[in-house]
Every structure is written in structure tokens, then in C-alpha cells.
Design a protein around this motif. Structure first.
Motif, PDB file in Angstrom:
ATOM      1  N   LEU A 125       2.678  17.156 -50.222  1.00 16.12           N
ATOM      2  CA  LEU A 125       3.999  17.747 -50.023  1.00 16.12           C
ATOM      3  C   LEU A 125       5.035  16.641 -49.946  1.00 16.12           C
ATOM      4  O   LEU A 125       4.822  15.637 -49.263  1.00 16.12           O
ATOM      5  N   ASP A 126       6.155  16.830 -50.633  1.00 11.37           N
ATOM      6  CA  ASP A 126       7.277  15.885 -50.585  1.00 11.37           C
ATOM      7  C   ASP A 126       8.513  16.646 -50.151  1.00 11.37           C
ATOM      8  O   ASP A 126       9.006  17.525 -50.881  1.00 11.37           O
ATOM      9  N   LEU A 127       9.016  16.339 -48.965  1.00  9.25           N
ATOM     10  CA  LEU A 127      10.179  17.025 -48.413  1.00  9.25           C
ATOM     11  C   LEU A 127      11.443  16.217 -48.694  1.00  9.25           C
ATOM     12  O   LEU A 127      11.558  15.066 -48.286  1.00  9.25           O
ATOM     13  N   GLY A 149       7.020  19.872 -54.126  1.00  5.98           N
ATOM     14  CA  GLY A 149       8.226  19.128 -53.766  1.00  5.98           C
ATOM     15  C   GLY A 149       9.348  20.093 -53.451  1.00  5.98           C
ATOM     16  O   GLY A 149       9.547  21.075 -54.175  1.00  5.98           O
ATOM     17  N   VAL A 150      10.070  19.844 -52.368  1.00  4.53           N
ATOM     18  CA  VAL A 150      11.142  20.733 -51.930  1.00  4.53           C
ATOM     19  C   VAL A 150      12.427  19.927 -51.784  1.00  4.53           C
ATOM     20  O   VAL A 150      12.427  18.826 -51.227  1.00  4.53           O
ATOM     21  N   ASP A 151      13.526  20.486 -52.279  1.00  2.00           N
ATOM     22  CA  ASP A 151      14.838  19.861 -52.092  1.00  2.00           C
ATOM     23  C   ASP A 151      15.863  20.961 -51.830  1.00  2.00           C
ATOM     24  O   ASP A 151      15.791  22.044 -52.433  1.00  2.00           O
ATOM     25  N   GLY A 182      10.937  25.309 -44.586  1.00  2.00           N
ATOM     26  CA  GLY A 182      11.153  26.665 -44.102  1.00  2.00           C
ATOM     27  C   GLY A 182      10.377  27.739 -44.841  1.00  2.00           C
ATOM     28  O   GLY A 182       9.969  28.735 -44.252  1.00  2.00           O
ATOM     29  N   ALA A 183      10.167  27.579 -46.143  1.00  2.00           N
ATOM     30  CA  ALA A 183       9.502  28.623 -46.932  1.00  2.00           C
ATOM     31  C   ALA A 183       8.040  28.299 -47.213  1.00  2.00           C
ATOM     32  O   ALA A 183       7.403  28.982 -48.009  1.00  2.00           O
ATOM     33  N   LEU A 184       7.495  27.268 -46.574  1.00  2.00           N
ATOM     34  CA  LEU A 184       6.146  26.822 -46.903  1.00  2.00           C
ATOM     35  C   LEU A 184       5.116  27.377 -45.926  1.00  2.00           C
ATOM     36  O   LEU A 184       5.388  27.538 -44.735  1.00  2.00           O
ATOM     37  N   ALA A 185       3.934  27.639 -46.458  1.00  5.38           N
ATOM     38  CA  ALA A 185       2.790  28.002 -45.629  1.00  5.38           C
ATOM     39  C   ALA A 185       1.614  27.150 -46.084  1.00  5.38           C
ATOM     40  O   ALA A 185       1.571  26.677 -47.214  1.00  5.38           O
ATOM     41  N   GLY A 186       0.657  26.973 -45.186  1.00  7.84           N
ATOM     42  CA  GLY A 186      -0.497  26.154 -45.543  1.00  7.84           C
ATOM     43  C   GLY A 186      -0.334  24.736 -45.042  1.00  7.84           C
ATOM     44  O   GLY A 186       0.710  24.341 -44.519  1.00  7.84           O
ATOM     45  N   ARG A 187      -1.399  23.955 -45.224  1.00  7.59           N
ATOM     46  CA  ARG A 187      -1.426  22.595 -44.715  1.00  7.59           C
ATOM     47  C   ARG A 187      -1.726  21.612 -45.832  1.00  7.59           C
ATOM     48  O   ARG A 187      -2.346  21.961 -46.841  1.00  7.59           O
ATOM     49  N   PHE A 188      -1.289  20.375 -45.626  1.00  9.28           N
ATOM     50  CA  PHE A 188      -1.338  19.367 -46.672  1.00  9.28           C
ATOM     51  C   PHE A 188      -2.052  18.118 -46.169  1.00  9.28           C
ATOM     52  O   PHE A 188      -1.922  17.732 -45.013  1.00  9.28           O
ATOM     53  N   ASP A 189      -2.780  17.492 -47.085  1.00  2.00           N
ATOM     54  CA  ASP A 189      -3.451  16.241 -46.746  1.00  2.00           C
ATOM     55  C   ASP A 189      -2.465  15.092 -46.605  1.00  2.00           C
ATOM     56  O   ASP A 189      -2.658  14.182 -45.794  1.00  2.00           O
ATOM     57  N   LEU A 190      -1.418  15.131 -47.418  1.00  2.00           N
ATOM     58  CA  LEU A 190      -0.426  14.050 -47.418  1.00  2.00           C
ATOM     59  C   LEU A 190       0.963  14.660 -47.490  1.00  2.00           C
ATOM     60  O   LEU A 190       1.250  15.464 -48.386  1.00  2.00           O
ATOM     61  N   VAL A 191       1.801  14.314 -46.527  1.00  7.22           N
ATOM     62  CA  VAL A 191       3.207  14.733 -46.537  1.00  7.22           C
ATOM     63  C   VAL A 191       4.067  13.480 -46.634  1.00  7.22           C
ATOM     64  O   VAL A 191       3.923  12.546 -45.841  1.00  7.22           O
ATOM     65  N   LEU A 192       4.945  13.466 -47.608  1.00  8.39           N
ATOM     66  CA  LEU A 192       5.850  12.344 -47.842  1.00  8.39           C
ATOM     67  C   LEU A 192       7.283  12.806 -47.645  1.00  8.39           C
ATOM     68  O   LEU A 192       7.613  13.958 -47.944  1.00  8.39           O
TER      69      LEU A 192
END
Length: 289
Positions: A125-127, A149-151, A182-192
Motif C-alpha cells: 500500500l502506498d498512501l 496506491g491512494v492519492d 478511509g476507503a480501504l479494507a484488509g491488511r498489507f505486508d508493506l505500507v509506504l
């Protein structure tokens, strides 16, 4: 471009363009003049030097004059050329996003150090994805991963989608417009994340290419520069998978304050990687104390 006659030669245009950029206090004016003219003519810089007496076609001249005037007003070169390099990628750039910087590559290095077994990363995930630079660089290095990726800016999300396609990663990436997680569900191994972290009052004092041209939405971290980190601290515990890692970009002098925010939200600091200038740049976190 004062003093440059229409239909002039490559050499004449470069000479006088260099003078224009020098007068505007642009660093490396001759080199930048070559870059702009080569871009306008669709050739390499070496081609310009090979035949300085060659005429500049009218359509190339018009583009070159526009680009030169914009550069003299300190428009960033990456916006004028429409692209920038990051990690192993060739990325499209426009004023909807920050220009990818070498300092941000430190986050990719930190992620690779955190996951020496590349196949262990399946969801990224890239926020605040901007051009998509961090997400796409991670996907290029973690071949089993799918990324989101979210922007907040829909134009930035569209540009990131174009960059995913350009780099052959469109089938492994979803680029979305939204407000952080805000609109995401689930979990990520890597968040950037490379969040906005400049104090509001400090933005006018940045170099003119940044203060006058790059998007304030991607720069302004609020009065203390920490506003986005507070939102990240609230979101990250629910986003990290077991054994997952978050890697956040820091501004100069922010390491202790950001680490305290994250630890207050229940995250644990694993380390901080410095950039090539020695600035603590990539904060590495995991869930749990």
C-alpha cells in the motif's frame, strides 16, 4: 527570447538561451538550455552539439521558446520535460504531483532491507502515491506483490495509473483517488508513504521551483509539519498485516516527533535509514509494542 532571430541555428539558440537562464539565476544554464532544445526537437543533446549550425524547425522553436520562458520563471525541469527517473523507473510528471526525488529512494532501500525474502511481500500500500513512484518501485522489486496506491488528488491517481502502464505494472496495481486509508479494507505486508511534512509557514521560503510550482496539497504538513503523520498513526495499526512493515518518509529533524506519534498509536519503531546526505529519512515501523 531576446535577440534570437526566428529560424536561427541550434548554436545561436543555445547561446542566447543560456544567457536567459543565467540571468534568471538558474543553475547549470547551458546544460538546461541543451535539455530544453533537445526535448523540443525530439533528439539527443549529442545531436545538437554535432551540428550547431543546423536550423531549428519552426514547431520546435515555438515549443522551445515556451519552455525556456517557463524555466526562466523557475518552473521545474521535470514538468517541462514531462518525465523524471526514480529507482529503475521512467515516470511521467505533471504539476498535479510532487516530482520524485532521490531522497525518497531511501524508502525503497529500507523496504528491501526489511524484507530480504522478496516473495514474503504479497500486498503493498502506498498512501499519498503521487506519480506512483514508491508503489511502482516496490512492485518492481517484490515480484509476487500486488499494490494499491491512494492519492487525494484524482489527477495524481490518473497519472499514477499511466505510470503503472508505462512501466509494465498495470496488472499488478490499483491506483485510487481517496482520503488516505478511509476507503480501504484488509491488511498489507508493506505500507509506504511520503506524506506532506513541510510546516505551512516554511513553504514560501522553499526554493522557487518548489514553492511556486509543486502542489501545496503534497507539501503542506500543517502548522507543525506533523498533520499527515497523525492521520497515518491512526490508520496504520489496522492496515499492517502480522509481521508487516510501514516505511514513512521524514523531513529533516522530524524523526523523534514522528516516532513518538507512531509509538503512541501502538506501533513499534524498528529503525530509521538515512539518505545520502545523512538525514534520517525512512522510518521503519511494525505493529505491536
Amino acid at each position: 527570447m531576446s535577440g534570437c532571430e526566428p529560424g536561427g541555428s541550434v548554436g545561436a539558440f543555445l547561446c542566447q538561451a543560456g544567457q536567459v537562464l543565467r540571468a534568471a539565476a538558474v543553475e547549470a544554464p547551458r546544460q538546461e538550455a541543451r535539455l530544453l532544445l533537445a526535448h523540443a526537437m525530439g533528439c539527443r543533446q549529442e545531436d545538437l552539439l554535432r551540428d550547431p549550425r543546423a536550423p531549428v524547425p519552426p514547431e520546435a522553436e515555438a515549443l522551445f521558446r515556451r519552455s525556456l520562458a517557463a524555466r526562466a520563471r523557475h518552473a521545474p525541469m521535470a514538468y517541462l520535460l514531462g518525465e523524471a527517473g526514480f529507482w529503475t523507473l521512467d515516470l511521467l510528471c505533471n504539476p498535479a504531483t510532487l516530482i520524485p526525488r532521490a531522497d525518497t529512494e531511501t524508502l525503497v532501500e529500507a523496504a528491501l532491507e526489511a524484507f530480504p525474502e522478496r516473495a514474503a511481500v504479497r500486498r503493498v500500500l502506498d498512501l499519498g502515491t503521487g506519480t506512483g513512484a514508491l508503489l511502482l518501485a516496490a512492485l518492481a522489486e517484490f515480484p509476487e506483490a500486488f499494490g494499491v496506491g491512494v492519492d487525494r488528488n484524482p489527477e495524481a491517481a490518473a497519472l499514477a495509473r499511466a505510470n503503472a502502464a508505462r512501466n509494465g505494472l498495470a496488472d499488478r496495481a490499483a491506483l485510487l483517488a481517496g482520503d488516505w486509508a478511509g476507503a480501504l479494507a484488509g491488511r498489507f505486508d508493506l505500507v509506504l508513504s511520503n506524506p506532506p511534512y513541510i510546516e505551512t509557514a516554511a513553504i514560501p521560503g522553499l526554493m522557487p521551483e518548489v514553492a511556486g510550482h509543486e502542489p501545496a496539497l503534497a507539501l503542506d504538513g500543517g502548522a507543525d509539519g506533523l498533520e499527515a503523520y497523525r492521520a497515518l498513526a491512526a490508520a496504520l495499526p489496522a492496515l499492517l498485516a502480522e509481521g508487516g512493515r510501514a516505511v514513512l518518509e521524514l523531513g529533516a529533524g522530524q524523526r523523534e516527533a514522528v516516532a513518538a506519534l507512531m509509538e503512541g498509536a501502538g506501533l513499534r519503531t524498528l529503525g530509521c535509514r538515512a539518505d545520502l546526505g545523512g538525514v534520517p529519512r525512512a522510518l521503519v515501523l511494525t505493529a505491536g509494542r
